[in-house]
Enzyme design. Structure first.
Site, short mmCIF file in Angstrom:
data_model
loop_
_atom_site.label_atom_id
_atom_site.label_comp_id
_atom_site.label_asym_id
_atom_site.label_seq_id
_atom_site.Cartn_x
_atom_site.Cartn_y
_atom_site.Cartn_z
N ASP A 1 11.47 -9.58 -17.84
CA ASP A 1 10.89 -9.13 -17.12
C ASP A 1 11.28 -8.61 -15.78
O ASP A 1 11.97 -9.91 -15.32
CB ASP A 1 9.43 -10.31 -16.68
CG ASP A 1 7.84 -9.14 -16.26
OD1 ASP A 1 8.14 -8.54 -16.08
OD2 ASP A 1 7.40 -10.11 -16.30
N ASP A 2 10.64 -8.49 -14.89
CA ASP A 2 10.99 -7.91 -13.76
C ASP A 2 10.94 -9.91 -12.26
O ASP A 2 11.35 -9.56 -11.77
CB ASP A 2 10.28 -6.78 -12.89
CG ASP A 2 8.98 -7.24 -12.81
OD1 ASP A 2 8.48 -8.12 -11.97
OD2 ASP A 2 7.91 -6.27 -13.03
N TYR B 1 10.50 -4.58 -8.01
CA TYR B 1 9.34 -4.53 -8.96
C TYR B 1 7.40 -3.55 -8.10
O TYR B 1 7.48 -2.63 -8.51
CB TYR B 1 8.28 -5.78 -8.58
CG TYR B 1 7.40 -5.36 -9.21
CD1 TYR B 1 6.70 -6.47 -10.39
CD2 TYR B 1 5.64 -5.91 -8.53
CE1 TYR B 1 5.15 -5.23 -10.74
CE2 TYR B 1 4.87 -5.12 -8.72
CZ TYR B 1 4.21 -5.24 -9.58
OH TYR B 1 2.39 -5.38 -9.71
N CYS C 1 0.46 -1.06 -0.25
CA CYS C 1 -0.18 -0.20 0.09
C CYS C 1 1.17 1.18 -0.16
O CYS C 1 2.07 1.17 -0.20
CB CYS C 1 -0.55 0.45 0.69
SG CYS C 1 -1.63 -1.67 1.21
N THR D 1 8.22 -1.88 -15.65
CA THR D 1 9.25 -2.01 -14.26
C THR D 1 10.64 -2.92 -14.92
O THR D 1 11.33 -2.49 -14.03
CB THR D 1 8.53 -3.28 -13.20
OG1 THR D 1 6.96 -2.94 -13.10
CG2 THR D 1 9.18 -2.94 -11.84
N GLY E 1 -0.72 0.67 -5.04
CA GLY E 1 -2.47 0.09 -4.90
C GLY E 1 -3.39 0.77 -5.79
O GLY E 1 -3.40 1.80 -5.13
N ASN F 1 1.19 0.16 5.81
CA ASN F 1 0.93 -0.07 4.71
C ASN F 1 2.42 -1.48 5.44
O ASN F 1 3.32 -1.43 6.19
CB ASN F 1 2.72 0.22 3.87
CG ASN F 1 3.15 -1.25 3.01
OD1 ASN F 1 2.82 -1.35 2.72
ND2 ASN F 1 4.10 -0.24 2.51
N GLY F 2 2.12 -3.25 5.21
CA GLY F 2 2.15 -3.86 5.00
C GLY F 2 1.45 -5.56 5.73
O GLY F 2 0.69 -5.41 5.36
#
Length: 501
Positions: A365-366, A257, A2, A303, A28, A101-102
């Site tokens: 790709d990442d 990412y 987030c 990314t 997010g 966030n977490g």
């Protein structure tokens, strides 16, 4: 994953909070919220959707006050109901709002303690609301009519003693100030900065430094693991280490990412880290396939572009943009439900045929999580006329779920779980596949000017830094995170939202 922001300004902060959330939108896309404080009153707007869809002019006009916090959310397990949009609020003590966030790994124990010992009610399934109630209870224990910075820091210390997991937090104490803090392992990122105006100094706390840059704030630094910053409503800044034996073990997947390339996390440039990832990948290819026949390197937007550019430079082959991206489609990694992800890939990307026809193409790709996206992209490359399609992942094989705030699916939905590299190559349809080696990834992120000795690499090696994650816990989150469970939960959430509206 987030995004959080908090601002103590000298004038209305509603527009600044809005702008910051748009910069953090990549973290997010499920819900967004802002709460401001003015003359001891709170003004809140939150709902499901992108920032631009949640906040209209009429909402912004009501969000008055020179202090506020904001949040952009994506769900880490199950529900997407608007009832879980943040910030959350409790009225006691003082009136506290919080954005997080977490993910807390001991949330069930905490929820029980809150009900049985703290005598508090939790209204959602969100661990953010649990964290808010823990912080509010510990602040109330100080028993002060007017909290001081010492009271705030003591409450954060008690939060660290009770809460386990990864968390970066901004909380607003109505009429007093904004506090930001980070878990003792520093798993999730959080920074703070300042800007000077004619009225005085304004302060900002956010998930990533890029949001400070865009708003003209100067980065002061990252919060250290276990550290808290408290900015009073008058604009006085205080910091304090609030944890015993903190150790920096940040999430390495932020650099792979999650974060924007123009961010700096724990002193490390995300852009430079991704350049080094491409350099390390090129070295591995040259070791293992010195006679490679790659004609062109093509990134899968967005990314992986930085790593792919350096990879092409080191290999001495052409770098080309082979896919055009529809900017109005969300990130497929965070879309719940396999059907939604499969549908969105074709809507999101379209191949430029002339860059593929008759060529041996290296796609970069990442990372590879479920394998859904890369399998379809490889098929698109073949349909565009590619002779051979090789695939490169800037990250090692993702074999284990994430428990600290990233919605990595259950282990059995990870394509690399219990499979070899060749198995994955066969499943996604690549002629050959190259994964980044974990020591090279660690060197890429931690080997710059700022030395970081240890990272949370659990999705790659299964070693969870908080030490409390066992097989029983992983089995429990698998039940919550598998696609079938999410589809069922979303259907219930949609009915609830329809009823509420």
């Amino acid at each position: 994953m987030c995004g959080i922001v908090g601002i103590v300004g000298k004038s209305n902060v509603n527009q600044a909070l809005y702008d910051a959330l748009t910069v953090l939108q990549h973290r997010g896309q499920d819900a967004a919220g802002i709460v401001t404080s003015h003359d001891g009153r709170l003004f809140l707007r939150k709902d499901n959707g992108l920032v631009r869809d949640v906040f209209h002019q009429r909402h912004m006009q009501r969000l008055v006050g020179h202090m506020g916090i904001g949040h952009v959310r994506y769900p880490t397990a199950g529900s997407s109901t608007s009832a879980e949009a943040q910030p959350f609020y409790v009225n006691s003590p003082y009136g506290i709002t919080l954005a997080h966030n977490g993910n807390l790994t001991n949330v069930e124990q905490l929820a029980k303690e809150i009900y049985e010992s703290d005598l508090r009610h939790v209204n959602t399934n969100s661990d953010s609301e649990v964290l808010l109630n823990v912080f509010a209870h510990e602040l109330a224990q100080r028993g002060k009519l007017q909290p001081t910075e010492e009271d705030v820091f003591a409450a954060v210390t008690d939060v660290h003693n009770r809460c386990v997991g990864g968390y970066a937090v901004v909380a607003m104490i109505t009429g007093y100030g904004i506090v930001g803090f980070r878990d003792p392992h520093g798993i999730r990122p959080i920074v703070f900065g300042q800007r000077h105006t004619d009225e005085g100094v304004e302060y900002m706390i956010a998930s990533e430094s890029v949001s400070l840059d865009v708003l003209g704030f100067t980065l002061i630094r990252d919060l250290a693991p276990g550290e808290a910053v408290y900015i009073t409503e008058e604009g006085k800044l205080h910091t304090r280490q609030c944890a015993v034996n903190p150790q920096l073990t940040p999430c390495i997947f932020e650099h792979v990412y999650l974060a924007r390339p123009d961010s700096i996390i724990d002193g490390v440039s995300v852009y430079k880290a991704r350049l080094r990832m491409g350099e390390k990948l090129a070295e591995k290819i040259l070791r293992e396939r010195p006679e490679h026949d790659i004609d062109v390197v093509i990134p899968i937007p967005d990314t992986s572009r930085t790593a792919a550019l350096e990879l092409a430079n080191r290999l001495g082959v052409k770098f080309r943009e082979g896919f055009v991206k529809n900017r109005y489609i969300g990130r497929t990694f965070i879309m719940p439900g396999q059907a939604a992800r499969k549908k969105s890939v074709r809507q999101k990307l379209n191949a430029i045929e002339l860059e593929f026809r008759g060529k041996n193409v290296m796609l970069v790709d990442d990372s590879i999580v479920r394998g859904t996206t890369c399998k379809q992209i490889i098929q698109m490359a073949r349909e565009a006329g590619a002779k051979n399609v090789y695939f490169c992942s800037a990250a090692p094989a993702v074999r284990y779920p994430n428990v600290y705030g990233i919605d990595m699916p259950s282990a059995h939905e990870l394509i690399a779980h219990n499979r070899t590299t060749q198995d994955v190559a066969d499943l996604i349809g690549a002629d050959w596949l190259v994964y980044q080696d974990l020591p090279d990834l660690i060197e890429s992120v931690g080997g710059g000017k700022i030395k970081i000795e240890q990272f949370d690499c659990a999705v790659f090696d299964g070693k969870y830094v908080t030490g409390d994650v066992d097989e029983a816990y992983l089995n429990k989150i698998e039940q919550a995170r598998n696609d079938a469970s999410k589809v069922k939960t979303q259907a219930v959430s949609a009915i609830i939202d329809l009823y509420n509206n």
